[in-house]
Design a protein around this motif. Structure first.
Motif, PDB file in Angstrom:
ATOM      1  N   ALA A  92      46.575 -13.910 -24.045  1.00  0.00           N
ATOM      2  CA  ALA A  92      46.102 -13.901 -22.659  1.00  0.00           C
ATOM      3  C   ALA A  92      45.826 -12.471 -22.195  1.00  0.00           C
ATOM      4  CB  ALA A  92      47.145 -14.561 -21.759  1.00  0.00           C
ATOM      5  N   GLU A  93      46.628 -11.547 -22.651  1.00  0.00           N
ATOM      6  CA  GLU A  93      46.429 -10.137 -22.304  1.00  0.00           C
ATOM      7  C   GLU A  93      45.109  -9.616 -22.884  1.00  0.00           C
ATOM      8  OE1 GLU A  93      49.612  -6.612 -21.916  1.00  0.00           O
ATOM      9  OE2 GLU A  93      49.191  -7.204 -23.988  1.00  0.00           O
ATOM     10  N   ARG A  94      44.814  -9.975 -24.119  1.00  0.00           N
ATOM     11  CA  ARG A  94      43.543  -9.563 -24.737  1.00  0.00           C
ATOM     12  C   ARG A  94      42.360 -10.200 -24.009  1.00  0.00           C
ATOM     13  NH1 ARG A  94      46.719 -10.505 -29.366  1.00  0.00           N
ATOM     14  NH2 ARG A  94      45.719 -12.529 -29.764  1.00  0.00           N
ATOM     15  N   PHE A  95      42.521 -11.457 -23.628  1.00  0.00           N
ATOM     16  CA  PHE A  95      41.496 -12.142 -22.845  1.00  0.00           C
ATOM     17  C   PHE A  95      41.239 -11.380 -21.544  1.00  0.00           C
ATOM     18  CE2 PHE A  95      40.602 -14.965 -19.294  1.00  0.00           C
ATOM     19  CZ  PHE A  95      39.498 -15.680 -19.728  1.00  0.00           C
ATOM     20  N   GLY A  96      42.294 -10.966 -20.871  1.00  0.00           N
ATOM     21  CA  GLY A  96      42.157 -10.229 -19.620  1.00  0.00           C
ATOM     22  C   GLY A  96      41.447  -8.907 -19.799  1.00  0.00           C
ATOM     23  N   ASN A  97      41.711  -8.235 -20.892  1.00  0.00           N
ATOM     24  CA  ASN A  97      41.023  -6.968 -21.171  1.00  0.00           C
ATOM     25  C   ASN A  97      39.514  -7.169 -21.289  1.00  0.00           C
ATOM     26  OD1 ASN A  97      43.144  -5.069 -21.204  1.00  0.00           O
ATOM     27  ND2 ASN A  97      43.736  -5.673 -23.275  1.00  0.00           N
ATOM     28  N   VAL A 167      43.163  -4.716  -9.356  1.00  0.00           N
ATOM     29  CA  VAL A 167      44.026  -5.678 -10.056  1.00  0.00           C
ATOM     30  C   VAL A 167      43.688  -5.623 -11.537  1.00  0.00           C
ATOM     31  CG1 VAL A 167      44.540  -8.128 -10.375  1.00  0.00           C
ATOM     32  CG2 VAL A 167      44.266  -7.194  -8.068  1.00  0.00           C
ATOM     33  N   ILE A 168      44.694  -5.483 -12.369  1.00  0.00           N
ATOM     34  CA  ILE A 168      44.492  -5.403 -13.826  1.00  0.00           C
ATOM     35  C   ILE A 168      44.622  -6.820 -14.382  1.00  0.00           C
ATOM     36  CG2 ILE A 168      45.292  -4.374 -15.977  1.00  0.00           C
ATOM     37  CD1 ILE A 168      46.479  -2.104 -14.275  1.00  0.00           C
ATOM     38  N   LEU A 169      43.500  -7.387 -14.816  1.00  0.00           N
ATOM     39  CA  LEU A 169      43.498  -8.791 -15.221  1.00  0.00           C
ATOM     40  C   LEU A 169      44.380  -9.038 -16.441  1.00  0.00           C
ATOM     41  CD1 LEU A 169      42.359 -11.551 -14.467  1.00  0.00           C
ATOM     42  CD2 LEU A 169      40.515 -11.158 -16.110  1.00  0.00           C
ATOM     43  N   ASP A 171      47.232  -7.718 -17.065  1.00  0.00           N
ATOM     44  CA  ASP A 171      48.588  -7.885 -16.537  1.00  0.00           C
ATOM     45  C   ASP A 171      48.746  -9.266 -15.903  1.00  0.00           C
ATOM     46  OD1 ASP A 171      49.262  -5.322 -17.300  1.00  0.00           O
ATOM     47  OD2 ASP A 171      48.988  -4.453 -15.306  1.00  0.00           O
ATOM     48  N   THR A 172      47.753  -9.643 -15.112  1.00  0.00           N
ATOM     49  CA  THR A 172      47.810 -10.936 -14.420  1.00  0.00           C
ATOM     50  C   THR A 172      47.876 -12.090 -15.413  1.00  0.00           C
ATOM     51  OG1 THR A 172      46.555 -10.043 -12.559  1.00  0.00           O
ATOM     52  CG2 THR A 172      46.605 -12.441 -12.796  1.00  0.00           C
ATOM     53  N   MET A 173      47.054 -12.041 -16.454  1.00  0.00           N
ATOM     54  CA  MET A 173      47.022 -13.127 -17.436  1.00  0.00           C
ATOM     55  C   MET A 173      48.318 -13.213 -18.226  1.00  0.00           C
ATOM     56  SD  MET A 173      44.305 -14.801 -16.998  1.00  0.00           S
ATOM     57  CE  MET A 173      44.469 -15.846 -18.439  1.00  0.00           C
ATOM     58  N   ARG A 174      48.902 -12.080 -18.532  1.00  0.00           N
ATOM     59  CA  ARG A 174      50.175 -12.085 -19.250  1.00  0.00           C
ATOM     60  C   ARG A 174      51.241 -12.804 -18.430  1.00  0.00           C
ATOM     61  NH1 ARG A 174      51.969  -8.908 -23.445  1.00  0.00           N
ATOM     62  NH2 ARG A 174      54.225  -8.817 -23.721  1.00  0.00           N
ATOM     63  N   ILE A 175      51.245 -12.551 -17.130  1.00  0.00           N
ATOM     64  CA  ILE A 175      52.226 -13.169 -16.241  1.00  0.00           C
ATOM     65  C   ILE A 175      51.932 -14.652 -16.048  1.00  0.00           C
ATOM     66  CG2 ILE A 175      53.075 -13.177 -13.868  1.00  0.00           C
ATOM     67  CD1 ILE A 175      52.576 -10.092 -13.915  1.00  0.00           C
ATOM     68  N   LEU A 176      50.665 -14.998 -15.822  1.00  0.00           N
ATOM     69  CA  LEU A 176      50.306 -16.403 -15.629  1.00  0.00           C
ATOM     70  C   LEU A 176      50.654 -17.244 -16.850  1.00  0.00           C
ATOM     71  CD1 LEU A 176      46.819 -16.192 -13.838  1.00  0.00           C
ATOM     72  CD2 LEU A 176      49.098 -16.369 -12.824  1.00  0.00           C
ATOM     73  N   ALA A 177      50.485 -16.673 -18.033  1.00  0.00           N
ATOM     74  CA  ALA A 177      50.793 -17.407 -19.268  1.00  0.00           C
ATOM     75  C   ALA A 177      52.258 -17.822 -19.317  1.00  0.00           C
ATOM     76  CB  ALA A 177      50.433 -16.567 -20.487  1.00  0.00           C
ATOM     77  N   LEU A 178      53.153 -16.929 -18.901  1.00  0.00           N
ATOM     78  CA  LEU A 178      54.576 -17.261 -18.913  1.00  0.00           C
ATOM     79  C   LEU A 178      54.897 -18.361 -17.918  1.00  0.00           C
ATOM     80  CD1 LEU A 178      56.252 -13.747 -19.235  1.00  0.00           C
ATOM     81  CD2 LEU A 178      56.169 -15.550 -20.946  1.00  0.00           C
ATOM     82  N   PHE A 179      54.237 -18.312 -16.771  1.00  0.00           N
ATOM     83  CA  PHE A 179      54.472 -19.362 -15.771  1.00  0.00           C
ATOM     84  C   PHE A 179      54.059 -20.731 -16.294  1.00  0.00           C
ATOM     85  CE2 PHE A 179      54.513 -15.927 -12.521  1.00  0.00           C
ATOM     86  CZ  PHE A 179      55.662 -16.295 -11.854  1.00  0.00           C
ATOM     87  N   VAL A 180      52.819 -20.861 -16.753  1.00  0.00           N
ATOM     88  CA  VAL A 180      52.314 -22.194 -17.117  1.00  0.00           C
ATOM     89  C   VAL A 180      52.969 -22.738 -18.382  1.00  0.00           C
ATOM     90  CG1 VAL A 180      50.107 -21.806 -15.978  1.00  0.00           C
ATOM     91  CG2 VAL A 180      50.315 -21.299 -18.412  1.00  0.00           C
ATOM     92  N   LEU A 181      53.521 -21.858 -19.220  1.00  0.00           N
ATOM     93  CA  LEU A 181      54.254 -22.341 -20.392  1.00  0.00           C
ATOM     94  C   LEU A 181      55.723 -22.619 -20.075  1.00  0.00           C
ATOM     95  CD1 LEU A 181      52.905 -20.140 -23.340  1.00  0.00           C
ATOM     96  CD2 LEU A 181      52.313 -22.500 -22.774  1.00  0.00           C
ATOM     97  N   ASP A 182      56.099 -22.421 -18.808  1.00  0.00           N
ATOM     98  CA  ASP A 182      57.484 -22.630 -18.387  1.00  0.00           C
ATOM     99  C   ASP A 182      58.426 -21.751 -19.211  1.00  0.00           C
ATOM    100  OD1 ASP A 182      59.562 -23.730 -16.880  1.00  0.00           O
ATOM    101  OD2 ASP A 182      59.964 -25.276 -18.373  1.00  0.00           O
ATOM    102  N   ALA A 183      58.002 -20.492 -19.386  1.00  0.00           N
ATOM    103  CA  ALA A 183      58.766 -19.568 -20.219  1.00  0.00           C
ATOM    104  C   ALA A 183      59.393 -18.440 -19.414  1.00  0.00           C
ATOM    105  CB  ALA A 183      57.863 -18.979 -21.310  1.00  0.00           C
ATOM    106  N   CYS A 184      59.541 -18.643 -18.106  1.00  0.00           N
ATOM    107  CA  CYS A 184      60.219 -17.640 -17.289  1.00  0.00           C
ATOM    108  C   CYS A 184      61.701 -17.610 -17.653  1.00  0.00           C
ATOM    109  CB  CYS A 184      60.057 -17.960 -15.804  1.00  0.00           C
ATOM    110  SG  CYS A 184      58.358 -17.833 -15.197  1.00  0.00           S
ATOM    111  N   THR A 185      62.284 -16.426 -17.553  1.00  0.00           N
ATOM    112  CA  THR A 185      63.690 -16.266 -17.886  1.00  0.00           C
ATOM    113  C   THR A 185      64.571 -17.060 -16.920  1.00  0.00           C
ATOM    114  OG1 THR A 185      63.272 -14.040 -18.739  1.00  0.00           O
ATOM    115  CG2 THR A 185      65.554 -14.585 -18.204  1.00  0.00           C
ATOM    116  N   GLN A 186      65.544 -17.781 -17.461  1.00  0.00           N
ATOM    117  CA  GLN A 186      66.506 -18.477 -16.612  1.00  0.00           C
ATOM    118  C   GLN A 186      67.414 -17.442 -15.954  1.00  0.00           C
ATOM    119  OE1 GLN A 186      68.311 -22.085 -18.341  1.00  0.00           O
ATOM    120  NE2 GLN A 186      67.006 -21.773 -20.092  1.00  0.00           N
TER     121      GLN A 186
END
Length: 210
Positions: A92-97, A167-169, A171-186
């Motif tokens: 996702a980060e490469r996609f954003g770049n 806005v650095i896309l 960075d945004t995509m890296r963060i969005l990926a964690l959200f939608v994969l439900d991979a946020c830290t407990q």
């Protein structure tokens, strides 16, 4: 009838010897009992909660990354729960770049809501991606870090980063990926408001990049 003295001594000696060789009842060892203290290594650690990716939103991201050849291998859009969060956030980060121009059309209010959430992970690259997003909106680090539920395991608490004028896309995509994969830290909990902003940002990014 009385026994001779020598015979009585022999019988007594035999009785003592037989007592020496009588098999003893050896108690079976008890299985070790875990101590009551919760910090003791005997106590099993709780298993991590299984991920529950966000349905079509996770599938849409994986499909777009696969079609753009950012995520090699099979198309995992049909099984987002088996996708590696590390591999997806890097893709996702490469996609954003490659699609930075899309960032100027994204909703500022939704981007700010996601930035105010804080860091979805304590992993270094993700932390600094989130910090740069907060810096763009002039959100103080001490304000965010003071209420963060995972600050005790973070090495970058209150650390400031330079502010960029965009806005650095990536960075945004890296963060969005964690959200939608439900991979946020407990034990982080994503509110319905933040989830709605994440889904809208992801949908708009995918549509604008095609």
């Amino acid at each position: 009838m009385a026994f001779p003295a020598s015979r009585r001594l022999s019988a007594a000696a035999g009785s003592k010897l037989s007592s020496l060789f009588t098999p003893r009842q050896i108690p079976k060892p008890r299985p070790p009992q875990p101590p009551e203290s919760g910090n003791d290594p005997w106590r099993r650690k709780p298993r991590p909660r299984p991920r529950q990716p966000w349905g079509e939103d996770a599938a849409a991201l994986l499909r777009r990354l696969h079609e753009g050849r950012y995520l090699p291998g099979p198309d995992l859009s049909v099984a987002p729960h088996v996708a590696s969060p590390d591999a997806v956030k890097a893709a996702a980060e490469r996609f954003g770049n490659d699609h930075q121009v899309v960032a100027k059309w994204l909703s500022g209010s939704d981007l700010k809501k996601v930035a105010l959430f804080g860091c979805p992970s304590v992993e270094r690259r993700t932390v600094f991606a989130a910090k740069r997003s907060r810096a763009f909106f002039n959100i103080p680090e001490d304000k965010t870090c003071s209420s963060c539920k995972i600050r005790s395991s973070c090495q970058f608490v209150n650390q400031e980063v330079p502010r960029y004028d965009r806005v650095i896309l990536s960075d945004t995509m890296r963060i969005l990926a964690l959200f939608v994969l439900d991979a946020c830290t407990q034990p982080l909990q994503v509110t319905a408001e933040v989830k709605a902003s994440v889904c809208k940002l992801l949908k708009d990014t995918i549509n604008l990049s095609t």
